[in-house]
Design a protein around this motif. Sequence first.
Motif, PDB file in Angstrom:
ATOM      1  N   GLY A   5       0.770  -1.240   0.000  1.00  0.00           N
ATOM      2  CA  GLY A   5       0.000   0.000   0.000  1.00  0.00           C
ATOM      3  C   GLY A   5       0.795   1.280   0.000  1.00  0.00           C
ATOM      4  N   GLY A   6       0.175   2.313   0.609  1.00  0.00           N
ATOM      5  CA  GLY A   6       0.872   3.587   0.777  1.00  0.00           C
ATOM      6  C   GLY A   6       0.445   4.667  -0.198  1.00  0.00           C
ATOM      7  N   SER A  27      -0.167  -3.688   3.626  1.00  0.00           N
ATOM      8  CA  SER A  27       1.217  -3.552   4.077  1.00  0.00           C
ATOM      9  C   SER A  27       1.777  -2.146   3.880  1.00  0.00           C
ATOM     10  CB  SER A  27       2.089  -4.559   3.321  1.00  0.00           C
ATOM     11  OG  SER A  27       3.430  -4.440   3.755  1.00  0.00           O
ATOM     12  N   TYR A  28       2.337  -1.571   4.957  1.00  0.00           N
ATOM     13  CA  TYR A  28       3.055  -0.285   4.922  1.00  0.00           C
ATOM     14  C   TYR A  28       4.533  -0.561   5.130  1.00  0.00           C
ATOM     15  CZ  TYR A  28      -1.058   2.843   5.606  1.00  0.00           C
ATOM     16  OH  TYR A  28      -2.214   3.562   5.465  1.00  0.00           O
ATOM     17  N   ALA A  29       5.378   0.345   4.613  1.00  0.00           N
ATOM     18  CA  ALA A  29       6.826   0.199   4.842  1.00  0.00           C
ATOM     19  C   ALA A  29       7.211   0.652   6.244  1.00  0.00           C
ATOM     20  CB  ALA A  29       7.589   1.037   3.818  1.00  0.00           C
ATOM     21  N   GLY A  45       6.392  -2.407   7.965  1.00  0.00           N
ATOM     22  CA  GLY A  45       7.827  -2.702   7.953  1.00  0.00           C
ATOM     23  C   GLY A  45       8.213  -3.524   6.750  1.00  0.00           C
ATOM     24  N   GLY A  46       9.533  -3.503   6.427  1.00  0.00           N
ATOM     25  CA  GLY A  46       9.999  -4.279   5.285  1.00  0.00           C
ATOM     26  C   GLY A  46       9.830  -5.773   5.509  1.00  0.00           C
ATOM     27  N   PHE A  47       9.914  -6.509   4.387  1.00  0.00           N
ATOM     28  CA  PHE A  47       9.808  -7.978   4.459  1.00  0.00           C
ATOM     29  C   PHE A  47      11.195  -8.611   4.580  1.00  0.00           C
ATOM     30  CE2 PHE A  47       5.345  -8.359   3.501  1.00  0.00           C
ATOM     31  CZ  PHE A  47       5.050  -7.261   2.703  1.00  0.00           C
ATOM     32  N   THR A  69       1.789   0.259  -4.594  1.00  0.00           N
ATOM     33  CA  THR A  69       2.722   1.242  -4.043  1.00  0.00           C
ATOM     34  C   THR A  69       2.893   2.410  -5.024  1.00  0.00           C
ATOM     35  OG1 THR A  69       4.623   0.118  -5.029  1.00  0.00           O
ATOM     36  CG2 THR A  69       4.036  -0.510  -2.768  1.00  0.00           C
ATOM     37  N   HIS A  70       3.564   3.432  -4.574  1.00  0.00           N
ATOM     38  CA  HIS A  70       3.817   4.655  -5.324  1.00  0.00           C
ATOM     39  C   HIS A  70       4.773   4.350  -6.484  1.00  0.00           C
ATOM     40  CE1 HIS A  70       5.550   8.682  -6.006  1.00  0.00           C
ATOM     41  NE2 HIS A  70       4.432   9.150  -5.470  1.00  0.00           N
ATOM     42  N   MET A  76      10.485  -1.791  -3.943  1.00  0.00           N
ATOM     43  CA  MET A  76       9.387  -2.672  -3.488  1.00  0.00           C
ATOM     44  C   MET A  76       8.773  -3.373  -4.694  1.00  0.00           C
ATOM     45  SD  MET A  76       7.739  -3.730  -0.762  1.00  0.00           S
ATOM     46  CE  MET A  76       7.886  -5.348  -1.449  1.00  0.00           C
ATOM     47  N   ASN A  79      11.053  -6.088  -5.958  1.00  0.00           N
ATOM     48  CA  ASN A  79      11.027  -7.242  -5.045  1.00  0.00           C
ATOM     49  C   ASN A  79       9.747  -8.059  -5.226  1.00  0.00           C
ATOM     50  OD1 ASN A  79      13.410  -6.240  -4.050  1.00  0.00           O
ATOM     51  ND2 ASN A  79      12.616  -5.693  -2.034  1.00  0.00           N
TER      52      ASN A  79
HETATM   53  P1  NAP Z   1      11.099   1.578  -1.924  1.00  0.00           P
HETATM   54  O1  NAP Z   1      12.271   2.497  -1.905  1.00  0.00           O
HETATM   55  O2  NAP Z   1      10.657   0.992  -3.210  1.00  0.00           O
HETATM   56  O3  NAP Z   1      11.302   0.359  -0.907  1.00  0.00           O
HETATM   57  C1  NAP Z   1      12.432   0.253  -0.073  1.00  0.00           C
HETATM   58  C2  NAP Z   1      12.126  -0.883   0.890  1.00  0.00           C
HETATM   59  O4  NAP Z   1      11.076  -0.464   1.768  1.00  0.00           O
HETATM   60  C3  NAP Z   1      11.561  -2.128   0.209  1.00  0.00           C
HETATM   61  O5  NAP Z   1      12.570  -2.911  -0.360  1.00  0.00           O
HETATM   62  C4  NAP Z   1      10.834  -2.791   1.371  1.00  0.00           C
HETATM   63  O6  NAP Z   1      11.756  -3.323   2.316  1.00  0.00           O
HETATM   64  C5  NAP Z   1      10.212  -1.586   2.052  1.00  0.00           C
HETATM   65  N1  NAP Z   1       8.854  -1.286   1.575  1.00  0.00           N
HETATM   66  C6  NAP Z   1       8.490  -0.356   0.657  1.00  0.00           C
HETATM   67  N2  NAP Z   1       7.151  -0.305   0.538  1.00  0.00           N
HETATM   68  C7  NAP Z   1       6.655  -1.233   1.386  1.00  0.00           C
HETATM   69  C8  NAP Z   1       5.344  -1.672   1.723  1.00  0.00           C
HETATM   70  N3  NAP Z   1       4.252  -1.109   1.183  1.00  0.00           N
HETATM   71  N4  NAP Z   1       5.215  -2.690   2.640  1.00  0.00           N
HETATM   72  C9  NAP Z   1       6.311  -3.246   3.212  1.00  0.00           C
HETATM   73  N5  NAP Z   1       7.586  -2.857   2.959  1.00  0.00           N
HETATM   74  C10 NAP Z   1       7.733  -1.867   2.054  1.00  0.00           C
HETATM   75  O7  NAP Z   1       9.824   2.278  -1.226  1.00  0.00           O
HETATM   76  P2  NAP Z   1       9.660   3.825  -0.777  1.00  0.00           P
HETATM   77  O8  NAP Z   1       9.795   4.687  -1.964  1.00  0.00           O
HETATM   78  O9  NAP Z   1      10.514   4.008   0.422  1.00  0.00           O
HETATM   79  O10 NAP Z   1       8.117   3.843  -0.346  1.00  0.00           O
HETATM   80  C11 NAP Z   1       7.754   3.341   0.924  1.00  0.00           C
HETATM   81  C12 NAP Z   1       6.255   3.437   1.089  1.00  0.00           C
HETATM   82  O11 NAP Z   1       5.825   4.787   0.923  1.00  0.00           O
HETATM   83  C13 NAP Z   1       5.473   2.606   0.105  1.00  0.00           C
HETATM   84  O12 NAP Z   1       4.339   2.088   0.782  1.00  0.00           O
HETATM   85  C14 NAP Z   1       5.032   3.597  -0.932  1.00  0.00           C
HETATM   86  O13 NAP Z   1       3.811   3.212  -1.553  1.00  0.00           O
HETATM   87  C15 NAP Z   1       4.812   4.830  -0.071  1.00  0.00           C
HETATM   88  N6  NAP Z   1       4.968   6.067  -0.841  1.00  0.00           N
HETATM   89  C16 NAP Z   1       6.163   6.318  -1.414  1.00  0.00           C
HETATM   90  C17 NAP Z   1       6.310   7.501  -2.152  1.00  0.00           C
HETATM   91  C18 NAP Z   1       7.627   7.853  -2.792  1.00  0.00           C
HETATM   92  O14 NAP Z   1       7.753   8.966  -3.291  1.00  0.00           O
HETATM   93  N7  NAP Z   1       8.591   6.955  -2.809  1.00  0.00           N
HETATM   94  C19 NAP Z   1       5.205   8.378  -2.272  1.00  0.00           C
HETATM   95  C20 NAP Z   1       3.995   8.067  -1.653  1.00  0.00           C
HETATM   96  C21 NAP Z   1       3.881   6.899  -0.918  1.00  0.00           C
HETATM   97  P3  NAP Z   1      12.266  -4.869   2.276  1.00  0.00           P
HETATM   98  O15 NAP Z   1      13.213  -4.934   1.124  1.00  0.00           O
HETATM   99  O16 NAP Z   1      12.904  -5.076   3.622  1.00  0.00           O
HETATM  100  O17 NAP Z   1      11.036  -5.726   2.071  1.00  0.00           O
END
Ligand code: NAP
Length: 240
Positions: A5-6, A27-29, A45-47, A69-70, A76, A79
């Motif tokens: 999600g997110g 699931s949230y990060a 949290g991450g998986f 996810t975004h 993510m 993965n």
């Molecule tokens: P990312 O860089 O693609 O992911 C980095 C790590 O964070 C992943 O490998 C995973 O850890 C963990 N992760 C990411 N999303 C997760 C989820 N929904 N559930 C469980 N673990 C998750 O992700 P990010 O850009 O940091 O985004 C994190 C969250 O914020 C996501 O839910 C995304 O939808 C939301 N979001 C992001 C943005 C953005 O600009 N990036 C904008 C709006 C919302 P492991 O490898 O340990 O599994």
Amino acid sequence: MLILGGTTEANALAKAIAEQGIAAVYSYAGRVESPRPQPLPVRVGGFGGSEGLAEYIRKYAVTHVVDATHPFAAQMSRNAIEACRTTQTPLAALTRAAWALQPGDTWHHVPDIAAAVDALSGDAQRVFLAVGRMHLEDFAAQPQHHYLLRLVDDPESLPLPNAEVVVARGPFTESEDRALMLRHGTQLVVSKNAGGSGARAKLDVARALGLPVLMIDRPVLPQRTELSSVAQVLDWLSHP
Ligand code: NAP
Ligand code: 3Y8
């Protein structure tokens, strides 16, 4: 069913899935202090990489994964593709179209965050840096600007000397973004091409005020089934 999600779209999906009584986990990060509550059981949290996600899928006998996810959550998404391949689990992404240039827009496209940082070299400007918290350090390379930062949580410290912080989570409206940008005296908006409705107000205001936008294009992702509505996901779920 596992929903990664997110996003606004993930929240709409969670609501529909809960109404259908489908067994699912959201699931949230764990990026922010208090993520929005959901009408489904939530895990945070991450998986532990794609292997960790594969273990999770096996342990909880997940039959379908929806990656909502975004578009910038590229790790993510990569993965999820890998874990669903190794566990032979159906995967669909719930995505939203990238924002497209409209008449009156002045966009300067850059491919990623690093290129956005490079594009900010030059004389000091009043910059609305609306890219969140996780990549702020990268912009410390351009300390000369007067930044307006919008963050979900109040930061302990900032890597930028001239920065004003607004703590707010979207979705955002045009009137509040207009008031914010006029008060700050914004001369340039830096934005990820997130798509969707939650973050686009700042672009509409930039167009109305004739301000340039530094638009960060999305990371490229490997091929996967991509759906663009909750209805399509429900249909995909019922046709194994
Ligand atoms: P990312 O860089 O693609 O992911 C980095 C790590 O964070 C992943 O490998 C995973 O850890 C963990 N992760 C990411 N999303 C997760 C989820 N929904 N559930 C469980 N673990 C998750 O992700 P990010 O850009 O940091 O985004 C994190 C969250 O914020 C996501 O839910 C995304 O939808 C939301 N979001 C992001 C943005 C953005 O600009 N990036 C904008 C709006 C919302 P492991 O490898 O340990 O599994
Ligand atoms: C933790 C979950 C809803 C969903 C809200 C959408 C819309 C509002 C706009 C600006 C841009 C930004 C940022 C943004 C938006 C929605 C959606 C979206 C952009 C929450 C949320 C989580 C996150 C994580 C957060 C990031 C940050 C990015 C702020 C919840 C509120 C800039 C992306 O402080 C941090 O660590 C923030 C991290 C990843 C990007 C970054 O690099 O900092 N999103 N945002 C999710 C998790 O833990 O798994 O609490 O509700 C969700 C939303 N943020 O309808 O309620 O769907 O995109 N999120 C970007 O798009 O540029 C703000 O200010 O104009």
